[in-house]
Write a protein that holds these residues in place. Structure first.
Motif, PDB file in Angstrom:
ATOM      1  N   GLU A   1      17.222  35.529 -16.558  1.00 33.68           N
ATOM      2  CA  GLU A   1      17.715  35.929 -17.671  1.00 33.68           C
ATOM      3  C   GLU A   1      18.309  33.670 -18.219  1.00 33.68           C
ATOM      4  O   GLU A   1      17.539  33.437 -19.273  1.00 33.68           O
ATOM      5  CB  GLU A   1      18.397  36.631 -18.647  1.00 33.68           C
ATOM      6  CG  GLU A   1      17.854  38.133 -19.132  1.00 33.68           C
ATOM      7  CD  GLU A   1      17.159  38.072 -20.315  1.00 33.68           C
ATOM      8  OE1 GLU A   1      17.940  37.501 -21.204  1.00 33.68           O
ATOM      9  OE2 GLU A   1      16.115  38.735 -19.933  1.00 33.68           O
TER      10      GLU A   1
ATOM     11  N   ILE B   1      15.723  31.236 -18.370  1.00 34.85           N
ATOM     12  CA  ILE B   1      14.188  31.517 -19.698  1.00 34.85           C
ATOM     13  C   ILE B   1      15.248  30.439 -20.302  1.00 34.85           C
ATOM     14  O   ILE B   1      14.926  29.155 -21.751  1.00 34.85           O
ATOM     15  CB  ILE B   1      14.666  32.676 -19.583  1.00 34.85           C
ATOM     16  CG1 ILE B   1      13.446  33.218 -19.118  1.00 34.85           C
ATOM     17  CG2 ILE B   1      14.042  32.806 -21.483  1.00 34.85           C
ATOM     18  CD1 ILE B   1      12.738  34.780 -19.456  1.00 34.85           C
ATOM     19  N   LYS B   2      16.768  30.898 -21.054  1.00 33.70           N
ATOM     20  CA  LYS B   2      17.425  29.751 -22.106  1.00 33.70           C
ATOM     21  C   LYS B   2      17.806  28.286 -21.477  1.00 33.70           C
ATOM     22  O   LYS B   2      17.776  27.687 -22.039  1.00 33.70           O
ATOM     23  CB  LYS B   2      18.857  31.147 -21.466  1.00 33.70           C
ATOM     24  CG  LYS B   2      19.047  31.813 -22.055  1.00 33.70           C
ATOM     25  CD  LYS B   2      20.112  33.069 -22.842  1.00 33.70           C
ATOM     26  CE  LYS B   2      20.705  34.077 -23.228  1.00 33.70           C
ATOM     27  NZ  LYS B   2      20.313  35.255 -22.457  1.00 33.70           N
TER      28      LYS B   2
ATOM     29  N   GLY C   1      13.715  28.624 -23.907  1.00 39.32           N
ATOM     30  CA  GLY C   1      13.461  29.879 -24.774  1.00 39.32           C
ATOM     31  C   GLY C   1      11.630  29.626 -24.400  1.00 39.32           C
ATOM     32  O   GLY C   1      11.112  28.625 -23.687  1.00 39.32           O
ATOM     33  N   ILE C   2      11.413  30.886 -24.133  1.00 34.38           N
ATOM     34  CA  ILE C   2       9.135  30.529 -24.132  1.00 34.38           C
ATOM     35  C   ILE C   2       8.784  30.445 -25.503  1.00 34.38           C
ATOM     36  O   ILE C   2       9.095  31.139 -26.593  1.00 34.38           O
ATOM     37  CB  ILE C   2       9.339  32.575 -23.471  1.00 34.38           C
ATOM     38  CG1 ILE C   2       9.777  32.233 -22.394  1.00 34.38           C
ATOM     39  CG2 ILE C   2       7.477  32.339 -23.274  1.00 34.38           C
ATOM     40  CD1 ILE C   2       9.573  32.962 -21.197  1.00 34.38           C
ATOM     41  N   ASP C   3       7.780  29.376 -25.172  1.00 34.09           N
ATOM     42  CA  ASP C   3       6.940  28.478 -26.597  1.00 34.09           C
ATOM     43  C   ASP C   3       6.265  29.335 -27.010  1.00 34.09           C
ATOM     44  O   ASP C   3       5.365  29.689 -27.935  1.00 34.09           O
ATOM     45  CB  ASP C   3       6.702  26.835 -25.946  1.00 34.09           C
ATOM     46  CG  ASP C   3       7.907  26.782 -26.430  1.00 34.09           C
ATOM     47  OD1 ASP C   3       8.661  26.247 -27.471  1.00 34.09           O
ATOM     48  OD2 ASP C   3       7.559  25.393 -25.150  1.00 34.09           O
TER      49      ASP C   3
ATOM     50  N   GLN D   1       4.239  33.074 -25.091  1.00 32.80           N
ATOM     51  CA  GLN D   1       4.234  34.482 -24.254  1.00 32.80           C
ATOM     52  C   GLN D   1       2.600  34.926 -23.949  1.00 32.80           C
ATOM     53  O   GLN D   1       2.546  35.794 -24.752  1.00 32.80           O
ATOM     54  CB  GLN D   1       5.125  34.966 -24.619  1.00 32.80           C
ATOM     55  CG  GLN D   1       5.130  36.358 -23.281  1.00 32.80           C
ATOM     56  CD  GLN D   1       5.889  36.097 -21.493  1.00 32.80           C
ATOM     57  OE1 GLN D   1       6.418  35.995 -21.515  1.00 32.80           O
ATOM     58  NE2 GLN D   1       4.720  36.379 -20.827  1.00 32.80           N
TER      59      GLN D   1
ATOM     60  N   ARG E   1      16.480  43.392 -21.616  1.00 30.84           N
ATOM     61  CA  ARG E   1      16.291  42.518 -20.987  1.00 30.84           C
ATOM     62  C   ARG E   1      16.003  42.781 -19.705  1.00 30.84           C
ATOM     63  O   ARG E   1      15.557  43.368 -19.038  1.00 30.84           O
ATOM     64  CB  ARG E   1      17.844  41.583 -20.967  1.00 30.84           C
ATOM     65  CG  ARG E   1      18.884  41.724 -22.320  1.00 30.84           C
ATOM     66  CD  ARG E   1      18.736  41.021 -23.168  1.00 30.84           C
ATOM     67  NE  ARG E   1      17.894  39.554 -22.870  1.00 30.84           N
ATOM     68  CZ  ARG E   1      17.690  38.638 -24.309  1.00 30.84           C
ATOM     69  NH1 ARG E   1      18.464  39.376 -25.499  1.00 30.84           N
ATOM     70  NH2 ARG E   1      17.185  38.016 -23.836  1.00 30.84           N
TER      71      ARG E   1
ATOM     72  N   THR F   1      13.799  40.145 -24.060  1.00 27.06           N
ATOM     73  CA  THR F   1      13.347  39.162 -23.783  1.00 27.06           C
ATOM     74  C   THR F   1      12.131  38.650 -23.987  1.00 27.06           C
ATOM     75  O   THR F   1      11.797  36.899 -24.590  1.00 27.06           O
ATOM     76  CB  THR F   1      13.404  39.347 -22.030  1.00 27.06           C
ATOM     77  OG1 THR F   1      14.145  40.575 -21.863  1.00 27.06           O
ATOM     78  CG2 THR F   1      13.752  37.764 -21.361  1.00 27.06           C
TER      79      THR F   1
ATOM     80  N   GLU G   1      12.345  37.337 -27.959  1.00 25.74           N
ATOM     81  CA  GLU G   1      11.907  35.481 -28.565  1.00 25.74           C
ATOM     82  C   GLU G   1      11.379  34.883 -28.361  1.00 25.74           C
ATOM     83  O   GLU G   1      11.793  33.693 -28.491  1.00 25.74           O
ATOM     84  CB  GLU G   1      13.698  35.700 -27.172  1.00 25.74           C
ATOM     85  CG  GLU G   1      15.243  36.639 -27.962  1.00 25.74           C
ATOM     86  CD  GLU G   1      16.486  36.673 -26.692  1.00 25.74           C
ATOM     87  OE1 GLU G   1      17.371  37.508 -27.185  1.00 25.74           O
ATOM     88  OE2 GLU G   1      16.346  36.422 -25.654  1.00 25.74           O
ATOM     89  N   ALA G   2      10.781  35.313 -27.294  1.00 25.14           N
ATOM     90  CA  ALA G   2       9.666  34.115 -26.987  1.00 25.14           C
ATOM     91  C   ALA G   2       9.312  33.676 -28.726  1.00 25.14           C
ATOM     92  O   ALA G   2       8.954  34.341 -29.752  1.00 25.14           O
ATOM     93  CB  ALA G   2       8.239  35.287 -26.492  1.00 25.14           C
ATOM     94  N   LYS G   3       8.840  32.501 -28.897  1.00 30.60           N
ATOM     95  CA  LYS G   3       8.883  31.859 -30.225  1.00 30.60           C
ATOM     96  C   LYS G   3       7.044  31.951 -30.699  1.00 30.60           C
ATOM     97  O   LYS G   3       7.018  32.425 -31.879  1.00 30.60           O
ATOM     98  CB  LYS G   3       8.592  30.100 -30.436  1.00 30.60           C
ATOM     99  CG  LYS G   3      10.002  30.175 -29.938  1.00 30.60           C
ATOM    100  CD  LYS G   3       9.892  28.413 -29.479  1.00 30.60           C
ATOM    101  CE  LYS G   3      11.469  28.209 -29.377  1.00 30.60           C
ATOM    102  NZ  LYS G   3      11.870  28.075 -27.705  1.00 30.60           N
TER     103      LYS G   3
END
Ligand code: F6R
Length: 241
Positions: free
Chosen positions: A117, A120-121, A125-127, A129, A151, A186, A189-191
């Protein structure tokens, strides 16, 4: 949610690869979230072709995989580490240091989940997924009943998932019982999220995810709340919509 229905598996793969390539071209150091299983293989094949023929470069990209079996070392042929190197990473120019996959043989699995976790932060963050979907509506290895605020953690695999995945192993007994998976929170939270599905076997899960009530019994239904989620599915997977 936007749903793009295409004719067949080849078109699912091509459309998905085009979206991944678009992301890399507009942001060469993009953070990409990858899935394993049968569905993304065609997309990865197309990305390899784009790397070889069109100069698509992964040299600045960072990657995070959704999940890994507990107890399988990275060199085990059924581990998701092995899968990713075989199906995408080896043939492209991604840097080893930028690849992240949960370590299913970590001594302290809880610590491994926290570390995952955090990384990733730290990556910002993930653009984008990529996701597949299980017949029971799972995403990653978040089985029905997984809380939407979950999470990265160790989970027990459902018997249906173990049976579905037994095709990759010599026998059902060899399929691991547990996995590390990114949680639903988790993933959310991907964009941007792109879910791929192909074939009749996925039609019910796809329909429940898109049209059904939001419920932890269909983990993919959480995606209804994501601000930028695209389903790329073929006609057969869309047959119950
Ligand atoms: C794999 C994963 C799983 C699969 C799902 C569908 O990393 O997280 O959720 O996406 O089980 O698998 P296939 O594509 O084999 O039908």
């Amino acid at each position: 949610m936007i749903v793009l229905v295409v004719r067949n598996y080849e078109e699912v793969s091509l459309e998905a690869a085009l979206k991944v390539a678009e992301t890399i071209r507009s942001k060469p150091d993009a953070v990409l979230g990858f899935a394993t299983g049968s569905t993304p293989i065609g997309c990865y094949r197309e990305l390899i072709r784009m790397h070889r023929m069109e100069g698509l470069s992964f040299s600045k990209v960072s990657t995070f995989n959704l999940d890994e079996y507990v107890g399988l070392s990275p060199d085990h042929p059924q581990s998701y580490h092995y899968y990713m190197f075989q199906n995408l990473f080896n043939p492209v120019d991604v840097k080893r240091d930028n690849i992240h996959i949960p370590n299913g043989v970590a001594e302290d699995l809880e610590e491994e989940c926290r570390r995952y976790e955090d990384s990733i932060k730290q990556a910002g963050g993930i653009d984008l997924q990529l996701l597949g979907i299980g017949r029971n509506g799972h995403i990653g290895f978040n089985e029905p009943g997984s809380p939407f605020d979950s999470r990265t953690r160790v989970v027990k695999l459902s018997e249906q998932t173990r049976m579905d995945n037994a095709r990759f192993f010599k026998s059902l007994g060899e399929v691991p019982t547990h996995a590390i998976t990114m949680g639903i929170a988790t993933i959310m939270e991907a964009k941007r999220i792109i879910l791929l599905a192909s074939g009749e076997a996925k039609a019910e899960a796809v329909s429940k995810a898109i049209k059904g009530p939001k419920t932890i019994m269909v983990p993919a239904s959480a995606l209804q709340d994501h601000p930028d989620c695209l389903f790329i599915i073929d006609k057969k997977a869309a047959s119950l919509l």
